[in-house]
Write a protein that holds these residues in place. Structure first.
Motif, short mmCIF file in Angstrom:
data_model
loop_
_atom_site.label_atom_id
_atom_site.label_comp_id
_atom_site.label_asym_id
_atom_site.label_seq_id
_atom_site.Cartn_x
_atom_site.Cartn_y
_atom_site.Cartn_z
N GLY A 17 0.81 -1.21 0.00
CA GLY A 17 0.00 0.00 0.00
C GLY A 17 0.85 1.25 0.00
N ARG A 18 1.94 1.23 0.77
CA ARG A 18 2.82 2.40 0.82
C ARG A 18 3.55 2.58 -0.51
NH1 ARG A 18 4.95 1.40 5.33
NH2 ARG A 18 7.07 0.72 4.86
N GLU A 20 2.48 1.66 -3.39
CA GLU A 20 1.52 2.13 -4.39
C GLU A 20 1.26 3.63 -4.22
OE1 GLU A 20 -3.14 1.29 -5.55
OE2 GLU A 20 -1.89 -0.37 -4.87
N GLU A 21 1.15 4.08 -2.97
CA GLU A 21 0.93 5.50 -2.72
C GLU A 21 2.13 6.31 -3.21
OE1 GLU A 21 0.11 8.56 1.04
OE2 GLU A 21 0.23 6.38 1.35
N ASN A 22 3.34 5.86 -2.90
CA ASN A 22 4.53 6.57 -3.34
C ASN A 22 4.66 6.56 -4.86
OD1 ASN A 22 5.26 7.12 -0.71
ND2 ASN A 22 6.62 5.34 -0.53
N GLU A 24 2.17 6.50 -7.03
CA GLU A 24 1.24 7.48 -7.58
C GLU A 24 1.78 8.89 -7.43
OE1 GLU A 24 -2.63 9.02 -5.72
OE2 GLU A 24 -3.34 7.45 -7.10
N ASN A 46 -5.25 7.17 -12.65
CA ASN A 46 -4.91 5.92 -11.97
C ASN A 46 -6.03 4.93 -12.28
OD1 ASN A 46 -4.54 3.78 -10.12
ND2 ASN A 46 -3.58 5.13 -8.63
N SER A 49 -7.44 2.90 -9.13
CA SER A 49 -8.31 3.57 -8.15
C SER A 49 -9.42 4.37 -8.80
CB SER A 49 -7.47 4.49 -7.25
OG SER A 49 -6.88 5.53 -8.02
#
Length: 248
Positions: A17-18, A20-22, A24, A46, A49
């Protein structure tokens, strides 16, 4: 051992999850840089999402879309305001070209497909209804540890003329190809039949019975149709297929 495995799985999910956030954030910075360096309107979508980030360069002043040097987040992979500004005669061609490029990348089954981007052009109107020649480029990206297309980056700049042709350009080799579009090949005959039956309100179970194939096969066809049409569901796929004249 079982507890360790469960703990490792939870930690892995948190790390994914981290990452993927980074990831993006990294692509959002790229889009923002294009908007600043090229005065472009840059749209990062994206696909996982189903949301987009729009960065307005100075081109937005001429097209009167958004405000220069600002950004906007929208809960969709479709930049509706931009699409609604496209000349009606150019919109169908643009959809078909983008779908053909998406199909090219998605079915190549090689990371080399992501070296290519699509360049086409269209007329886009400002708020007064005056049309401006606009160049459009679209890049697709994979996510880390992901198969298929995870992100799309669209760039809009003013240009001197509009062409009906679209080019595929390779960022690594410099090679260029004319994009060959055959709208009859975008959906197979079977997919068109199934989509027409979906449009008529028939369920997968009923369609499978009438076509004498398994429900799982019907569901796979529906997912392929959604992917090819770059839609979020079969209802949207039906709507787009009708607009493009792929089904009646």
């Amino acid at each position: 051992m079982e507890i360790d495995n469960k703990l490792n799985e939870k930690l892995r999910q948190q790390m994914d999850g981290r990452w993927e956030e980074n990831e993006e954030i990294e692509f959002r910075l790229i889009a923002q840089s294009y908007a600043k360096c090229e005065n472009a309107i840059a749209v990062l979508s994206n696909l996982r999402s189903n949301r987009s980030f729009i960065y307005f360069g100075k081109t937005s002043q001429t097209l009167e879309i958004g405000q220069a040097n600002t950004s906007q987040e929208v809960p969709s992979i479709w930049e509706e305001e931009i699409l609604n500004r496209t000349h009606p005669d150019d919109l169908r061609r643009r959809y078909l070209q983008e779908m053909a490029f998406f199909h090219f990348v998605a079915t190549t089954h090689s990371e080399k497909a992501f070296h290519w981007y699509l360049e086409n052009s269209m007329r886009m109107s400002d708020k007064k209804g005056k049309y401006h020649h606009t160049r459009h480029r679209i890049f697709y990206f994979q996510g880390k540890g992901q198969r298929g297309i995870s992100y799309a980056l669209c760039l809009y700049n003013l240009t001197t003329k509009t062409s009906k042709q679209a080019l595929l350009k390779n960022t690594l080799t410099g090679e260029e190809r004319l994009l060959d579009i055959d709208d009859k090949q975008l959906l197979t005959k079977r997919e068109k039949t199934i989509l027409t039956m979906v449009k008529e309100g028939l369920s997968s179970k009923i369609i499978s019975e009438q076509l004498q194939i398994s429900k799982n096969t019907i569901d796979r066809h529906r997912q392929n149709i959604i992917s090819k049409m770059q839609a979020s569901n079969t209802a949207e796929a039906c709507h787009k297929a009708i607009q493009l004249g792929l089904i009646e």
